[in-house]
Design a protein around this motif. Structure first.
Motif, PDB file in Angstrom:
ATOM      1  N   SER A 133      26.977 -10.679   6.631  1.00 42.52           N
ATOM      2  CA  SER A 133      28.181 -10.602   5.802  1.00 42.52           C
ATOM      3  C   SER A 133      27.877 -10.488   4.317  1.00 42.52           C
ATOM      4  O   SER A 133      28.774 -10.676   3.485  1.00 42.52           O
ATOM      5  CB  SER A 133      29.072 -11.828   6.061  1.00 42.52           C
ATOM      6  OG  SER A 133      28.358 -13.035   5.830  1.00 42.52           O
ATOM      7  N   SER A 134      26.645 -10.148   3.965  1.00 43.65           N
ATOM      8  CA  SER A 134      26.252 -10.039   2.564  1.00 43.65           C
ATOM      9  C   SER A 134      26.575  -8.648   2.017  1.00 43.65           C
ATOM     10  O   SER A 134      25.926  -7.663   2.359  1.00 43.65           O
ATOM     11  CB  SER A 134      24.746 -10.310   2.398  1.00 43.65           C
ATOM     12  OG  SER A 134      24.338 -10.003   1.089  1.00 43.65           O
ATOM     13  N   HIS A 135      27.585  -8.575   1.149  1.00 40.94           N
ATOM     14  CA  HIS A 135      27.916  -7.297   0.508  1.00 40.94           C
ATOM     15  C   HIS A 135      26.806  -6.877  -0.453  1.00 40.94           C
ATOM     16  O   HIS A 135      26.645  -5.686  -0.738  1.00 40.94           O
ATOM     17  CB  HIS A 135      29.248  -7.416  -0.231  1.00 40.94           C
ATOM     18  CG  HIS A 135      30.424  -7.483   0.684  1.00 40.94           C
ATOM     19  ND1 HIS A 135      31.004  -6.365   1.245  1.00 40.94           N
ATOM     20  CD2 HIS A 135      31.123  -8.546   1.166  1.00 40.94           C
ATOM     21  CE1 HIS A 135      32.010  -6.721   2.020  1.00 40.94           C
ATOM     22  NE2 HIS A 135      32.104  -8.035   1.994  1.00 40.94           N
ATOM     23  N   LYS A 136      26.030  -7.838  -0.937  1.00 43.81           N
ATOM     24  CA  LYS A 136      24.910  -7.524  -1.827  1.00 43.81           C
ATOM     25  C   LYS A 136      23.885  -6.653  -1.115  1.00 43.81           C
ATOM     26  O   LYS A 136      23.374  -5.671  -1.684  1.00 43.81           O
ATOM     27  CB  LYS A 136      24.259  -8.819  -2.319  1.00 43.81           C
ATOM     28  CG  LYS A 136      23.083  -8.619  -3.273  1.00 43.81           C
ATOM     29  CD  LYS A 136      22.525  -9.967  -3.731  1.00 43.81           C
ATOM     30  CE  LYS A 136      21.344  -9.797  -4.658  1.00 43.81           C
ATOM     31  NZ  LYS A 136      20.789 -11.108  -5.101  1.00 43.81           N
ATOM     32  N   VAL A 137      23.583  -6.978   0.133  1.00 40.50           N
ATOM     33  CA  VAL A 137      22.644  -6.185   0.921  1.00 40.50           C
ATOM     34  C   VAL A 137      23.201  -4.782   1.145  1.00 40.50           C
ATOM     35  O   VAL A 137      22.492  -3.778   1.003  1.00 40.50           O
ATOM     36  CB  VAL A 137      22.343  -6.876   2.266  1.00 40.50           C
ATOM     37  CG1 VAL A 137      21.554  -5.950   3.187  1.00 40.50           C
ATOM     38  CG2 VAL A 137      21.568  -8.169   2.036  1.00 40.50           C
ATOM     39  N   THR A 138      24.488  -4.692   1.482  1.00 39.60           N
ATOM     40  CA  THR A 138      25.101  -3.389   1.731  1.00 39.60           C
ATOM     41  C   THR A 138      25.095  -2.528   0.471  1.00 39.60           C
ATOM     42  O   THR A 138      24.791  -1.327   0.515  1.00 39.60           O
ATOM     43  CB  THR A 138      26.551  -3.559   2.225  1.00 39.60           C
ATOM     44  OG1 THR A 138      26.560  -4.420   3.364  1.00 39.60           O
ATOM     45  CG2 THR A 138      27.146  -2.210   2.620  1.00 39.60           C
ATOM     46  N   LYS A 139      25.414  -3.122  -0.670  1.00 39.02           N
ATOM     47  CA  LYS A 139      25.431  -2.364  -1.918  1.00 39.02           C
ATOM     48  C   LYS A 139      24.041  -1.831  -2.262  1.00 39.02           C
ATOM     49  O   LYS A 139      23.904  -0.726  -2.798  1.00 39.02           O
ATOM     50  CB  LYS A 139      25.977  -3.240  -3.045  1.00 39.02           C
ATOM     51  CG  LYS A 139      27.475  -3.504  -2.945  1.00 39.02           C
ATOM     52  CD  LYS A 139      27.966  -4.393  -4.077  1.00 39.02           C
ATOM     53  CE  LYS A 139      29.468  -4.630  -3.967  1.00 39.02           C
ATOM     54  NZ  LYS A 139      29.966  -5.549  -5.040  1.00 39.02           N
ATOM     55  N   ASN A 140      23.008  -2.611  -1.952  1.00 41.45           N
ATOM     56  CA  ASN A 140      21.652  -2.132  -2.198  1.00 41.45           C
ATOM     57  C   ASN A 140      21.326  -0.939  -1.295  1.00 41.45           C
ATOM     58  O   ASN A 140      20.670   0.014  -1.725  1.00 41.45           O
ATOM     59  CB  ASN A 140      20.639  -3.252  -1.978  1.00 41.45           C
ATOM     60  CG  ASN A 140      19.221  -2.826  -2.324  1.00 41.45           C
ATOM     61  OD1 ASN A 140      18.956  -2.324  -3.413  1.00 41.45           O
ATOM     62  ND2 ASN A 140      18.304  -2.987  -1.383  1.00 41.45           N
ATOM     63  N   LEU A 141      21.804  -0.975  -0.060  1.00 48.46           N
ATOM     64  CA  LEU A 141      21.614   0.165   0.834  1.00 48.46           C
ATOM     65  C   LEU A 141      22.317   1.404   0.279  1.00 48.46           C
ATOM     66  O   LEU A 141      21.754   2.502   0.270  1.00 48.46           O
ATOM     67  CB  LEU A 141      22.157  -0.159   2.233  1.00 48.46           C
ATOM     68  CG  LEU A 141      21.415  -1.209   3.049  1.00 48.46           C
ATOM     69  CD1 LEU A 141      22.142  -1.474   4.355  1.00 48.46           C
ATOM     70  CD2 LEU A 141      19.989  -0.786   3.314  1.00 48.46           C
ATOM     71  N   GLU A 142      23.528   1.223  -0.166  1.00 45.67           N
ATOM     72  CA  GLU A 142      24.291   2.346  -0.721  1.00 45.67           C
ATOM     73  C   GLU A 142      23.594   2.951  -1.930  1.00 45.67           C
ATOM     74  O   GLU A 142      23.646   4.172  -2.151  1.00 45.67           O
ATOM     75  CB  GLU A 142      25.701   1.884  -1.110  1.00 45.67           C
ATOM     76  CG  GLU A 142      26.574   1.506   0.072  1.00 45.67           C
ATOM     77  CD  GLU A 142      27.921   0.951  -0.352  1.00 45.67           C
ATOM     78  OE1 GLU A 142      28.901   1.147   0.387  1.00 45.67           O
ATOM     79  OE2 GLU A 142      27.992   0.316  -1.430  1.00 45.67           O
ATOM     80  N   ALA A 143      22.930   2.103  -2.712  1.00 47.49           N
ATOM     81  CA  ALA A 143      22.295   2.566  -3.948  1.00 47.49           C
ATOM     82  C   ALA A 143      20.953   3.239  -3.706  1.00 47.49           C
ATOM     83  O   ALA A 143      20.497   4.023  -4.542  1.00 47.49           O
ATOM     84  CB  ALA A 143      22.103   1.384  -4.906  1.00 47.49           C
ATOM     85  N   THR A 144      20.314   2.963  -2.580  1.00 47.81           N
ATOM     86  CA  THR A 144      18.935   3.432  -2.386  1.00 47.81           C
ATOM     87  C   THR A 144      18.775   4.447  -1.258  1.00 47.81           C
ATOM     88  O   THR A 144      17.764   5.154  -1.223  1.00 47.81           O
ATOM     89  CB  THR A 144      18.000   2.245  -2.097  1.00 47.81           C
ATOM     90  OG1 THR A 144      18.498   1.516  -0.959  1.00 47.81           O
ATOM     91  CG2 THR A 144      17.911   1.312  -3.294  1.00 47.81           C
TER      92      THR A 144
END
Length: 229
Positions: free
Chosen positions: A12-23
């Motif tokens: 449930s970590s949006h931080k992890v998802t945002k990093n995926l989106e960025a990289t």
């Protein structure tokens, strides 16, 4: 024809998802949609909490059937033998892959010895067993792999710039033991982007981003399926 891949972060970590989106960059002819598990999924998946993660995502999918029908393939972004890979496979005939499985396919396809670099030492025996299960062996395949090693960095902080020196120093010390390794499988979705950073420090080693290779393999499967129809 555009292939639509759902990239599933089962925590449930949006931080992890945002990093995926960025990289992670979509290959040509592919559209990526990123999904974060609902709040009742664990913030960080451990060997103990993977079943809770599976349940939370499956319940969400049951309430939103379009999450299955709207996509051509599914990538489960937890580096483990996550039960969601098999359970999603029962809901659809479309390709479903876990990022661990994707890296192991890659490692078995290259003429280099590999090891999994993961987040914490808690995962070391679990992932070593997963390698054996994937290959179908009762013993660890020492001709192709060294044992898994953990960085002991929290999964949600793996991409943070201030953590990189610790990651670099730990990786450097591992190579003192594993001097015959030519390929490192980055064993956590939270490591997205570390492949380039570590390659700059260790130019003779191939660092494999698990999400990127997963997307590339699923893209090939989608194209293969479309040609077979």
């Amino acid at each position: 024809m555009t292939s639509h891949i759902l990239v599933i972060n089962p925590n449930s970590s949006h931080k992890v998802t945002k990093n995926l989106e960025a990289t992670v960059v979509a290959p040509e002819g592919v559209k990526l949609t990123f999904y974060t598990a609902p709040p009742d999924s664990p913030l960080e998946i451990t060997p103990v909490t993977s079943l809770a993660s599976e349940t939370a995502v499956l319940n969400d999918f049951a309430q939103s059937p379009h999450l299955v029908s709207d996509y051509d393939a599914f990538l489960v972004c937890c580096y483990s033998d996550h039960p969601l890979v098999k359970s999603l496979g029962k809901l659809t005939n479309k390709p479903v892959m876990g990022i661990m499985q994707a890296t192991l396919i890659y490692a078995l396809s290259v003429n280099r010895k590999s090891f999994i670099l993961t987040s914490t030492s808690e995962w070391e025996p679990v992932l070593d067993q997963a390698v054996m299960d994937f290959i179908g062996s009762d013993s660890f395949p020492t001709k192709k792999f060294e044992r898994t090693r953990g960085l002991n960095v929290n999964v949600t902080n793996l991409a943070d710039t201030e953590q990189f020196n610790q990651i670099y120093q730990t990786t450097k010390s591992i190579f003192e033991d594993y001097n015959d390794v030519g390929c490192v499988l980055l064993g956590c979705a939270g490591m997205a982007g570390l492949d380039r950073k570590l390659s700059e420090k260790f130019p003779d080693i191939r660092f494999v981003d698990s999400v990127k290779i997963g997307i590339e393999l699923l893209t090939s499967l989608c194209r293969f399926d479309s040609q077979a129809k």
